[in-house]
Motif scaffolding. Structure first.
Motif, PDB file in Angstrom:
ATOM      1  N   LEU A 183     -18.483  34.327  -6.365  1.00 42.42           N
ATOM      2  CA  LEU A 183     -19.638  33.510  -5.995  1.00 42.42           C
ATOM      3  C   LEU A 183     -20.486  34.202  -4.920  1.00 42.42           C
ATOM      4  O   LEU A 183     -21.722  34.157  -4.954  1.00 42.42           O
ATOM      5  N   THR A 184     -19.821  34.847  -3.977  1.00 41.80           N
ATOM      6  CA  THR A 184     -20.544  35.573  -2.924  1.00 41.80           C
ATOM      7  C   THR A 184     -21.337  36.726  -3.507  1.00 41.80           C
ATOM      8  O   THR A 184     -22.509  36.936  -3.165  1.00 41.80           O
TER       9      THR A 184
ATOM     10  N   SER B 165     -31.264  30.965  -4.807  1.00 37.94           N
ATOM     11  CA  SER B 165     -30.089  31.287  -5.622  1.00 37.94           C
ATOM     12  C   SER B 165     -28.936  30.349  -5.305  1.00 37.94           C
ATOM     13  O   SER B 165     -28.228  29.864  -6.202  1.00 37.94           O
ATOM     14  N   ALA B 166     -28.737  30.074  -4.008  1.00 42.69           N
ATOM     15  CA  ALA B 166     -27.660  29.161  -3.603  1.00 42.69           C
ATOM     16  C   ALA B 166     -27.878  27.763  -4.184  1.00 42.69           C
ATOM     17  O   ALA B 166     -26.937  27.122  -4.683  1.00 42.69           O
TER      18      ALA B 166
ATOM     19  N   THR C 222     -22.423  31.337 -12.747  1.00 46.43           N
ATOM     20  CA  THR C 222     -21.542  30.807 -11.704  1.00 46.43           C
ATOM     21  C   THR C 222     -20.805  29.563 -12.188  1.00 46.43           C
ATOM     22  O   THR C 222     -19.595  29.431 -11.983  1.00 46.43           O
ATOM     23  N   SER C 223     -21.522  28.658 -12.816  1.00 44.26           N
ATOM     24  CA  SER C 223     -20.903  27.420 -13.276  1.00 44.26           C
ATOM     25  C   SER C 223     -19.887  27.675 -14.386  1.00 44.26           C
ATOM     26  O   SER C 223     -18.939  26.896 -14.554  1.00 44.26           O
ATOM     27  N   SER C 224     -20.080  28.770 -15.130  1.00 44.72           N
ATOM     28  CA  SER C 224     -19.107  29.111 -16.181  1.00 44.72           C
ATOM     29  C   SER C 224     -17.733  29.394 -15.580  1.00 44.72           C
ATOM     30  O   SER C 224     -16.702  29.068 -16.179  1.00 44.72           O
TER      31      SER C 224
ATOM     32  N   GLY D 263     -17.837  30.379  -1.104  1.00 43.59           N
ATOM     33  CA  GLY D 263     -18.468  31.542  -1.725  1.00 43.59           C
ATOM     34  C   GLY D 263     -19.959  31.612  -1.456  1.00 43.59           C
ATOM     35  O   GLY D 263     -20.485  32.643  -1.009  1.00 43.59           O
ATOM     36  N   ILE D 264     -20.651  30.506  -1.716  1.00 46.24           N
ATOM     37  CA  ILE D 264     -22.098  30.478  -1.515  1.00 46.24           C
ATOM     38  C   ILE D 264     -22.448  30.499  -0.027  1.00 46.24           C
ATOM     39  O   ILE D 264     -23.398  31.171   0.392  1.00 46.24           O
ATOM     40  N   GLY D 265     -21.673  29.778   0.789  1.00 46.94           N
ATOM     41  CA  GLY D 265     -21.925  29.738   2.227  1.00 46.94           C
ATOM     42  C   GLY D 265     -21.814  31.099   2.884  1.00 46.94           C
ATOM     43  O   GLY D 265     -22.601  31.447   3.772  1.00 46.94           O
TER      44      GLY D 265
END
Length: 316
Positions: A35-36, A50-51, A101-103, A130-132
């Motif tokens: 995710l990062t 993107s986030a 990402t959702s996959s 991951g996103i943070g």
């Protein structure tokens, strides 16, 4: 080989996100690193966008996964049918960048065999870590001002050289100028506009970007310079007005800088143009065509100066 800031951020952020996920004892903790990687972007604005896309898509994916897996079962057919519905919804919500990402989250939920609140909480925390991490890293962006300043200096130097070549042609007629500055300036302006747009996307709160507007102003002026070239070629060096226009081009060449000098030059230009208007009318076809090219050139010069004056007014 040059290593960019995005590569460095990815190399630092990926293991950090995985380490945090491990410390929190999350299932599928390695996915935090994925995710990062997906959320590291070249500008702050793109990073936040993107986030948002990926987080929203993951939440929607969890809702769809629960509905389809519980109704159809935890089998490959359920995944296929769910994707037929899920992907159009992401397009409708304008969050398609989050599909990949959702996959990852969908496959986690599929592998669990039974979606409960503990699984949902695990995935939400995993997404947040991951996103943070990517968002935190993207808060720092290297300053582009030095590079943009270099581009500005190079463009102004080329503008000055082009003006001097136009002045030389008006005085002496044909010369051996290769026109290399024209090609160089076109390339410089494209690079500068691209970089200045990145600078705009790095300024989340600032509403005005000086370099962005500056290079767009210079692009408009460059188009006028290119239009002046064939007009100058039609004006004979023996024409009584050529030397005056050549002197004016020389003065313009010396005054090309970010400051506001357009007002001064416009006043001088209007006086010169009025002086030309008071001359006797042309007597031959050749003189008429040359006079027409002369006044067309004067109109282009005037437009060149007006663009600069307008830029400085909007820059206040």
């Amino acid at each position: 080989m040059k290593i960019g800031y995005r590569t460095i951020k990815t190399a630092l952020g990926t293991p950090f996100a995985i380490w945090v996920a491990q410390m929190l004892q999350l299932d599928n903790f390695a996915s935090a690193g994925i995710l990062t990687i997906l959320c590291i972007q070249i500008t702050r604005k793109r990073s936040f966008l993107s986030a948002w896309h990926r987080f929203s898509a993951c939440i929607v994916a969890m809702a769809f996964s629960y509905t389809f897996f519980e109704l159809i079962g935890y089998n490959p057919l359920a995944i296929g049918i769910m994707l037929f519905a899920f992907i159009p919804v992401t397009v409708w919500l304008n969050i398609t960048p989050g599909i990949v990402t959702s996959s990852v989250i969908i496959l986690h939920l599929y592998g669990s065999g039974n979606i409960g609140w503990d699984i949902i909480l695990n995935e939400v925390v995993l997404i947040t870590v991951g996103i943070g991490t990517a968002l935190l890293l993207n808060l720092y962006m290297p300053s582009l001002e030095n590079k943009l300043g270099e581009y500005r200096s190079q463009v102004e130097r080329n503008f000055s050289l082009i003006m001097k070549e136009l002045a030389t042609f008006l005085r002496d007629g044909d010369n051996d100028w290769t026109g290399r500055e024209l090609t160089d300036t076109a390339e410089l302006l494209e690079k500068a506009k691209s970089l200045s747009y990145r600078d705009v996307e790095n300024q989340l709160l600032q509403t005005h970007n000086h370099f962005y507007h500056y290079f767009h102003m210079r692009t408009k002026q460059f188009e006028l310079l290119e239009r002046m070239l064939p007009l100058v070629s039609r004006i004979s060096a023996s024409n009584m007005h050529s030397s005056k226009i050549a002197d004016f081009f020389d003065d313009l060449a010396e005054g090309i800088h970010p400051g506001n000098t357009a007002v001064i030059y416009l006043q001088r230009f209007k006086e010169m143009k009025e002086e030309f208007r008071e001359e006797e009318l042309p007597q031959t076809r050749e003189e008429f065509e040359m006079r027409a090219s002369l006044f067309h050139l004067l109109n282009e010069i005037e437009e060149y100066l007006i663009i600069k004056r307008s830029f400085k007014k909007s820059d206040v």
